[in-house]
Design a protein around this motif. Structure first.
Motif, PDB file in Angstrom:
ATOM      1  N   SER A 195       0.834  -1.193   0.000  1.00  0.00           N
ATOM      2  CA  SER A 195       0.000   0.000   0.000  1.00  0.00           C
ATOM      3  C   SER A 195       0.871   1.246   0.000  1.00  0.00           C
ATOM      4  CB  SER A 195      -0.929   0.019   1.224  1.00  0.00           C
ATOM      5  OG  SER A 195      -0.180   0.118   2.421  1.00  0.00           O
ATOM      6  N   TYR A 196       0.333   2.306  -0.594  1.00  0.00           N
ATOM      7  CA  TYR A 196       0.958   3.621  -0.564  1.00  0.00           C
ATOM      8  C   TYR A 196       0.110   4.518   0.329  1.00  0.00           C
ATOM      9  CZ  TYR A 196       3.775   2.193  -4.589  1.00  0.00           C
ATOM     10  OH  TYR A 196       4.657   1.541  -5.425  1.00  0.00           O
ATOM     11  N   TYR A 197       0.749   5.497   0.954  1.00  0.00           N
ATOM     12  CA  TYR A 197      -0.020   6.361   1.838  1.00  0.00           C
ATOM     13  C   TYR A 197       0.640   7.726   1.995  1.00  0.00           C
ATOM     14  CZ  TYR A 197       3.379   5.500   5.584  1.00  0.00           C
ATOM     15  OH  TYR A 197       4.529   5.442   6.338  1.00  0.00           O
ATOM     16  N   GLN A 245      -1.242  17.356  18.149  1.00  0.00           N
ATOM     17  CA  GLN A 245      -2.477  16.849  17.552  1.00  0.00           C
ATOM     18  C   GLN A 245      -2.241  15.592  16.713  1.00  0.00           C
ATOM     19  OE1 GLN A 245      -3.848  20.377  15.395  1.00  0.00           O
ATOM     20  NE2 GLN A 245      -5.416  20.673  16.955  1.00  0.00           N
ATOM     21  N   ALA A 246      -3.292  14.779  16.617  1.00  0.00           N
ATOM     22  CA  ALA A 246      -3.277  13.610  15.761  1.00  0.00           C
ATOM     23  C   ALA A 246      -3.288  14.025  14.299  1.00  0.00           C
ATOM     24  CB  ALA A 246      -4.490  12.731  16.065  1.00  0.00           C
ATOM     25  N   CYS A 247      -2.940  13.098  13.427  1.00  0.00           N
ATOM     26  CA  CYS A 247      -2.943  13.352  11.991  1.00  0.00           C
ATOM     27  C   CYS A 247      -4.378  13.603  11.518  1.00  0.00           C
ATOM     28  CB  CYS A 247      -2.343  12.158  11.260  1.00  0.00           C
ATOM     29  SG  CYS A 247      -1.927  12.462   9.538  1.00  0.00           S
ATOM     30  N   PRO A 248      -4.604  14.601  10.643  1.00  0.00           N
ATOM     31  CA  PRO A 248      -5.968  14.921  10.199  1.00  0.00           C
ATOM     32  C   PRO A 248      -6.639  13.794   9.418  1.00  0.00           C
ATOM     33  CG  PRO A 248      -4.455  16.716   9.690  1.00  0.00           C
ATOM     34  CD  PRO A 248      -3.622  15.548  10.113  1.00  0.00           C
ATOM     35  N   ALA A 249      -5.855  13.069   8.627  1.00  0.00           N
ATOM     36  CA  ALA A 249      -6.410  11.981   7.814  1.00  0.00           C
ATOM     37  C   ALA A 249      -5.262  11.152   7.282  1.00  0.00           C
ATOM     38  CB  ALA A 249      -7.252  12.519   6.658  1.00  0.00           C
ATOM     39  N   LEU A 250      -5.596   9.977   6.815  1.00  0.00           N
ATOM     40  CA  LEU A 250      -4.647   9.097   6.158  1.00  0.00           C
ATOM     41  C   LEU A 250      -5.191   8.838   4.765  1.00  0.00           C
ATOM     42  CD1 LEU A 250      -2.064   7.341   6.789  1.00  0.00           C
ATOM     43  CD2 LEU A 250      -3.643   5.470   7.237  1.00  0.00           C
ATOM     44  N   ILE A 251      -4.439   9.220   3.743  1.00  0.00           N
ATOM     45  CA  ILE A 251      -4.845   8.922   2.375  1.00  0.00           C
ATOM     46  C   ILE A 251      -4.022   7.720   1.940  1.00  0.00           C
ATOM     47  CG2 ILE A 251      -5.222   9.804   0.068  1.00  0.00           C
ATOM     48  CD1 ILE A 251      -4.343  12.311   2.692  1.00  0.00           C
ATOM     49  N   ARG A 252      -4.669   6.642   1.527  1.00  0.00           N
ATOM     50  CA  ARG A 252      -3.936   5.412   1.234  1.00  0.00           C
ATOM     51  C   ARG A 252      -4.545   4.657   0.072  1.00  0.00           C
ATOM     52  NH1 ARG A 252      -5.558   2.010   6.732  1.00  0.00           N
ATOM     53  NH2 ARG A 252      -7.809   2.246   6.526  1.00  0.00           N
ATOM     54  N   ALA A 253      -3.693   3.925  -0.624  1.00  0.00           N
ATOM     55  CA  ALA A 253      -4.120   3.090  -1.751  1.00  0.00           C
ATOM     56  C   ALA A 253      -3.663   1.664  -1.495  1.00  0.00           C
ATOM     57  CB  ALA A 253      -3.523   3.615  -3.055  1.00  0.00           C
ATOM     58  N   TRP A 254      -4.620   0.738  -1.489  1.00  0.00           N
ATOM     59  CA  TRP A 254      -4.321  -0.681  -1.283  1.00  0.00           C
ATOM     60  C   TRP A 254      -4.368  -1.403  -2.627  1.00  0.00           C
ATOM     61  CZ3 TRP A 254      -3.005  -2.986   3.293  1.00  0.00           C
ATOM     62  CH2 TRP A 254      -3.180  -2.219   4.447  1.00  0.00           C
ATOM     63  N   ASN A 255      -3.417  -2.319  -2.831  1.00  0.00           N
ATOM     64  CA  ASN A 255      -3.432  -3.106  -4.067  1.00  0.00           C
ATOM     65  C   ASN A 255      -2.909  -4.521  -3.840  1.00  0.00           C
ATOM     66  OD1 ASN A 255      -0.753  -2.529  -3.644  1.00  0.00           O
ATOM     67  ND2 ASN A 255      -0.417  -1.485  -5.589  1.00  0.00           N
ATOM     68  N   LYS A 256      -3.190  -5.057  -2.680  1.00  0.00           N
ATOM     69  CA  LYS A 256      -2.717  -6.389  -2.318  1.00  0.00           C
ATOM     70  C   LYS A 256      -3.523  -7.476  -3.027  1.00  0.00           C
ATOM     71  CE  LYS A 256      -2.211  -9.436   1.703  1.00  0.00           C
ATOM     72  NZ  LYS A 256      -2.460  -9.578   3.155  1.00  0.00           N
ATOM     73  N   GLU A 257      -2.836  -8.511  -3.461  1.00  0.00           N
ATOM     74  CA  GLU A 257      -3.497  -9.649  -4.078  1.00  0.00           C
ATOM     75  C   GLU A 257      -3.926 -10.646  -2.997  1.00  0.00           C
ATOM     76  OE1 GLU A 257      -0.858 -11.311  -6.926  1.00  0.00           O
ATOM     77  OE2 GLU A 257      -0.983  -9.592  -8.304  1.00  0.00           O
ATOM     78  N   GLY A 258      -4.866 -11.523  -3.360  1.00  0.00           N
ATOM     79  CA  GLY A 258      -5.310 -12.547  -2.429  1.00  0.00           C
ATOM     80  C   GLY A 258      -6.768 -12.377  -2.058  1.00  0.00           C
ATOM     81  N   ALA A 259      -7.244 -13.254  -1.166  1.00  0.00           N
ATOM     82  CA  ALA A 259      -8.654 -13.238  -0.782  1.00  0.00           C
ATOM     83  C   ALA A 259      -9.038 -11.916  -0.118  1.00  0.00           C
ATOM     84  CB  ALA A 259      -8.959 -14.402   0.157  1.00  0.00           C
ATOM     85  N   TYR A 260      -8.093 -11.326   0.619  1.00  0.00           N
ATOM     86  CA  TYR A 260      -8.349 -10.054   1.284  1.00  0.00           C
ATOM     87  C   TYR A 260      -7.210  -9.086   0.965  1.00  0.00           C
ATOM     88  CZ  TYR A 260     -11.837 -12.601   3.983  1.00  0.00           C
ATOM     89  OH  TYR A 260     -12.918 -13.358   4.358  1.00  0.00           O
ATOM     90  N   SER A 282      -9.092   8.321   4.967  1.00  0.00           N
ATOM     91  CA  SER A 282      -9.572   7.547   6.112  1.00  0.00           C
ATOM     92  C   SER A 282      -9.174   8.188   7.428  1.00  0.00           C
ATOM     93  CB  SER A 282      -8.994   6.127   6.075  1.00  0.00           C
ATOM     94  OG  SER A 282      -9.288   5.476   4.864  1.00  0.00           O
ATOM     95  N   PHE A 283      -9.973   7.938   8.452  1.00  0.00           N
ATOM     96  CA  PHE A 283      -9.600   8.252   9.826  1.00  0.00           C
ATOM     97  C   PHE A 283     -10.535   7.504  10.764  1.00  0.00           C
ATOM     98  CE2 PHE A 283     -12.261  11.778   8.290  1.00  0.00           C
ATOM     99  CZ  PHE A 283     -13.258  11.871   9.237  1.00  0.00           C
ATOM    100  N   LEU A 284     -10.150   7.458  12.031  1.00  0.00           N
ATOM    101  CA  LEU A 284     -10.969   6.867  13.081  1.00  0.00           C
ATOM    102  C   LEU A 284     -11.535   7.979  13.943  1.00  0.00           C
ATOM    103  CD1 LEU A 284      -8.575   3.977  14.126  1.00  0.00           C
ATOM    104  CD2 LEU A 284     -10.661   3.746  12.780  1.00  0.00           C
ATOM    105  N   MET A 285     -12.652   7.707  14.606  1.00  0.00           N
ATOM    106  CA  MET A 285     -13.213   8.723  15.491  1.00  0.00           C
ATOM    107  C   MET A 285     -14.113   8.091  16.543  1.00  0.00           C
ATOM    108  SD  MET A 285     -16.048  10.762  13.247  1.00  0.00           S
ATOM    109  CE  MET A 285     -17.570   9.987  12.725  1.00  0.00           C
ATOM    110  N   GLY A 286     -14.362   8.863  17.595  1.00  0.00           N
ATOM    111  CA  GLY A 286     -15.248   8.405  18.642  1.00  0.00           C
ATOM    112  C   GLY A 286     -15.298   9.416  19.771  1.00  0.00           C
TER     113      GLY A 286
END
Length: 279
Positions: A75-77, A139-154, A264-268
């Motif tokens: 992945s790239y990010y 402060q935490a990172c505002p967002a993570l921009i990422r590209a996934w390209n892994k082969e396989g079932a997941y 992407s990011f997480l929140m709560g």
């Protein structure tokens, strides 16, 4: 019954009436607030990111001087992960890359700004605020921009987002209070070719399961065989979609053809009146 030497997963399974995704054609921050408050499992907003915005955001991502290849993952990010590292490392990495992240996000009709502005307004009506997670003024990172390209079932293995919030190396980071409420994942899809569905299972693993698997503070990853027989569903994701769901449930991304690029990011809730976000 055991699978490959592991006992079955134990944890919380939610009522079927809760375990489903709502789908809308317009963004509605009240539904996001429902997910944050544990009243709704997840919601996907279809085609809410304009095509021109998707293209510009992707162009900035791939051209960013901060673009990195993640070690050990296909992945790239652009951004910083708090996952599985000391809090000082995460905050230092964030300080180095935050401006580059904002350079990618600062496009016309930015979904990141729209999401946060409308959610902040919705939360204000509930007596709560929205901000980046903090520790000692950093402060935490505002967002993570990422590209996934892994082969396989997941392309992204089954995992959950609660365990990582309890890493003892991050003691004092306010995200460690979020598991007292709900840990929610936000994704904004801006590039997608084929496959790459979001896969969700109706189980919130407990600490006993995490300890048996040796993932008590990472939540990554859960052997697919242990998820057999647990209720699941898969959500098709397309460019322009924004979705949020309760990340305490085991989830994954299935086989992908080409890049699957998202903001992407997480929140709560960190307390009854404060919602924080991090990456």
């Amino acid at each position: 019954m055991t699978v490959r030497g592991f006992a079955p997963l134990t944890g919380i399974r939610m009522d079927p009436g809760y375990f489903h995704f709502d789908e809308r054609s317009e963004f509605d921050a009240s539904l996001v607030a429902d997910v944050l408050r544990g009243r709704r499992f997840g919601v996907i907003f279809r085609d809410v990111i304009p095509v021109a915005t998707q293209k510009e955001l992707c162009a900035r991502f791939w051209a960013s001087p901060a673009l990195k290849r993640r070690t050990g993952e296909p992945s790239y990010y652009v951004g910083a992960y708090h996952w599985n590292k000391p809090i000082g490392t995460y905050l230092a990495e964030t300080a180095e890359v935050a401006d580059d992240v904002m350079d990618v996000l600062d496009v016309a009709d930015s979904p990141w700004y729209l999401f946060r502005d409308e959610l902040a307004s919705e939360l204000a009506g509930l007596g709560a605020t929205l901000r980046l997670a903090e520790m000692d003024g950093a402060q935490a990172c505002p967002a993570l921009i990422r590209a996934w390209n892994k082969e396989g079932a997941y392309s992204l293995e089954p995992h959950e987002d609660e365990a990582q919030c309890r890493d003892p190396r991050q003691a004092g980071f306010e995200v460690q209070r979020v598991p007292d409420f709900e840990v929610c994942a936000v994704n904004m899809c801006v590039e997608h070719e084929e496959g790459g569905r979001l896969v969700l299972w109706n189980i919130r693993p407990d600490d006993d399961s995490r300890r048996r698997l040796g993932i008590e503070h990472t939540g990554f990853s859960y052997p697919a065989e242990l998820l057999d027989g647990i209720e699941e569903f898969r959500v098709d994701v397309r460019p322009g979609d924004v979705y949020i769901f309760n990340g305490r449930h085991v989830h994954a991304v299935d086989a992908t053809s080409g890049n699957r690029t998202a903001v992407s990011f997480l929140m709560g809730f960190a307390d009854a009146r404060t919602v924080v976000t991090w990456t």
